[in-house]
Write a protein that holds these residues in place. Structure first.
Motif, PDB file in Angstrom:
ATOM      1  N   GLU A   1      62.921 -36.266  29.337  1.00  0.00           N
ATOM      2  CA  GLU A   1      61.798 -35.731  30.109  1.00  0.00           C
ATOM      3  C   GLU A   1      60.957 -36.877  30.676  1.00  0.00           C
ATOM      4  N   THR A   2      60.613 -36.775  31.942  1.00  0.00           N
ATOM      5  CA  THR A   2      59.767 -37.785  32.588  1.00  0.00           C
ATOM      6  C   THR A   2      58.319 -37.316  32.605  1.00  0.00           C
ATOM      7  N   ALA A   3      57.413 -38.231  32.920  1.00  0.00           N
ATOM      8  CA  ALA A   3      55.991 -37.893  32.936  1.00  0.00           C
ATOM      9  C   ALA A   3      55.671 -36.863  34.009  1.00  0.00           C
ATOM     10  N   ALA A   4      56.479 -36.800  35.067  1.00  0.00           N
ATOM     11  CA  ALA A   4      56.242 -35.844  36.145  1.00  0.00           C
ATOM     12  C   ALA A   4      56.819 -34.468  35.851  1.00  0.00           C
ATOM     13  N   GLY A   5      57.446 -34.297  34.701  1.00  0.00           N
ATOM     14  CA  GLY A   5      58.015 -33.008  34.350  1.00  0.00           C
ATOM     15  C   GLY A   5      59.482 -32.856  34.723  1.00  0.00           C
ATOM     16  N   GLY A   6      60.071 -33.889  35.286  1.00  0.00           N
ATOM     17  CA  GLY A   6      61.493 -33.827  35.613  1.00  0.00           C
ATOM     18  C   GLY A   6      62.347 -34.289  34.448  1.00  0.00           C
TER      19      GLY A   6
ATOM     20  N   GLY B   1      59.116 -43.391  35.268  1.00  0.00           N
ATOM     21  CA  GLY B   1      58.275 -42.300  34.779  1.00  0.00           C
ATOM     22  C   GLY B   1      58.520 -41.922  33.341  1.00  0.00           C
TER      23      GLY B   1
END
Length: 437
Positions: free
Chosen positions: A47-52, A76
């Motif tokens: 999981e990335t900080a942007a939600g991806g 991210g």
């Protein structure tokens, strides 16, 4: 009655919880995860900080820490990010719709021509074949290049290395082979090349004619080392699929050196000690496995030939990757910078090149003519430096006099324009006629 009806209903199993791990470390391209048991080679999502979600693969572990390598640039990411095992999928499917398409190392289209599909599943890894069941190399492969067809004949199922430095016409020669070969399907892997060269190869070297029967797998230099490895393996898997369907397939991988460099990046990140010129031992273990997955399969009507380019940095033919490639392949074709500087294209140095399967592919007349002209070419190269000085006196050696007389005709035969095609039978006739002169 209601209870009996309810007992007969089938309720699908649903997981009550999703097992996930946590990201605890990022060191360059190597990611560290804990809290979730993962198998080596298993794909996962971070999981990335942007939600991806960033796709990655497990490449090793140490105690409870799993080491991951991302397929794409790790941007991210934050400490404590969730790590989930990737859901199992049915994998890629392949068919004739792949011809004329350009994909990345995961099989995703890059040419904006829509989704890829087919009617047959594509294997996840290149096949490994029992060496005693491989179909022998006994039929010549017409590649449309006179110097190769005549002097360095390669066969269906043979694996050859193309050794070249930078700027000596390697990409142009690959484009010529792709357009002019008699192979029904051509699989091209552009591994670790500059992004600019990808489009140039497609539009200028390959052209519409070559692209129509080709599948391109692209992983430029800015891709992660894992993506470059996957792209190289995908090339072999695609070529093996079409071979097993009864097609005559030619696999071109540019380059084997970039594949070795990608494995070096991964191995060094995992802490493997460097050995020869910074290459860890695992590199020299992977190269034979990759080459052995090429070649012919078990019987059937199809064939799979392979040409691997090997970068000779600074024209050094003793590079460890080049040395290993010569040992595991069925021949090598050397492109000479000296010939390229003289305007001799393709710049194939026939005196330093060899096809190990040539003797079992051609008739005795062809073999005798090739041996004769190779000797004349080598003899001319020996005295070439003496001619401007007047140090060689004509008549001193009849064999040298003949080599000097034939040299312009031999060089004219070996030179060839990029748009010119030279068939195998036509080349053989020219070779034998020139040898009788």
């Amino acid at each position: 009655m209601l209870r009996r009806a309810l007992s007969q209903l089938s309720v699908p199993d649903a997981p009550v919880a999703t097992i996930s791990g946590r990201l605890v470390g990022v060191s360059g391209l190597l990611l560290e995860s804990v809290g979730c048991p993962l198998e080596t080679g298993q794909r996962c999502l971070i999981e990335t900080a942007a939600g991806g979600w960033l796709p990655a693969q497990v490449v090793g572990f140490k105690r409870e820490v799993s080491f991951l390598m991302p397929f794409k640039k790790p941007v991210g990411l934050a400490t404590g990010a969730r790590v989930l095992p990737a859901p199992e999928s049915s994998g890629l499917t392949i068919g004739d719709g792949w011809l004329g398409r350009i994909v990345n190392g995961l099989g995703e289209p890059l040419d904006d021509k829509g989704r890829l599909g087919g009617d047959m599943p594509l294997a996840a890894h290149p096949p490994q074949i029992n060496p005693l069941r491989k179909k022998p190399v006994d039929t010549p492969l017409d590649v449309g290049v006179r110097a190769i067809n005549g002097m360095l004949t390669i066969g269906r199922g043979q694996r050859v290395g193309l050794f070249a430095g930078s700027g000596v016409g390697k990409s142009v020669l690959l484009g010529m082979i792709t357009r002019h070969t008699e192979a029904e399907v051509v699989v091209v892997g552009l591994i670790g090349e500059r992004g600019r060269e990808v489009r140039e190869f497609v539009e200028h070297s390959l052209g519409a004619e070559g692209l129509a029967k080709a599948v391109l797998v692209v992983a430029p230099a800015d891709e992660s080392p894992l993506m470059r490895l996957k792209a190289t393996e995908l090339c072999h898997t695609i070529a093996a699929h079409f071979r097993d369907q009864g097609r005559n397939v030619l696999l071109l991988v540019d380059s084997l050196t970039r594949y070795a460099m990608a494995q070096r990046e991964m191995a060094l990140a995992l802490g493997e000690p460097p050995a020869t010129r910074g290459y860890p031992p695992s590199v020299f273990g992977l190269l034979p496995g990759l080459a052995e997955s090429a070649g012919n399969g078990e019987g059937g009507e199809g064939s799979m030939s392979a040409i691997y380019t090997v970068l000779a940095e600074g024209d050094d033919q003793q590079d460890p990757v080049a040395d290993t490639a010569r040992a595991i392949l069925d021949g090598h074709i050397v492109l000479s910078r000296e010939l390229a500087e003289r305007g001799h294209y393709p710049a194939i140095d026939i005196s330093r090149s060899v096809s190990r399967c040539m003797s079992q592919l051609i008739d005795p007349e062809h073999a005798a003519a090739a041996r004769d002209l190779r000797g004349a070419w080598s003899r001319y190269q020996e005295v070439r430096g003496l001619l401007p000085l007047g140090a060689y006196v004509p008549g001193a050696d009849p064999a040298t006099d003949r080599a000097l007389r034939l040299q312009p005709r031999i060089e004219a035969m070996l030179c060839q324009g990029a748009a010119e095609a030279a068939g195998f039978d036509e080349t053989r006739s020219q070779l034998q006629e020139l040898s009788r002169a």
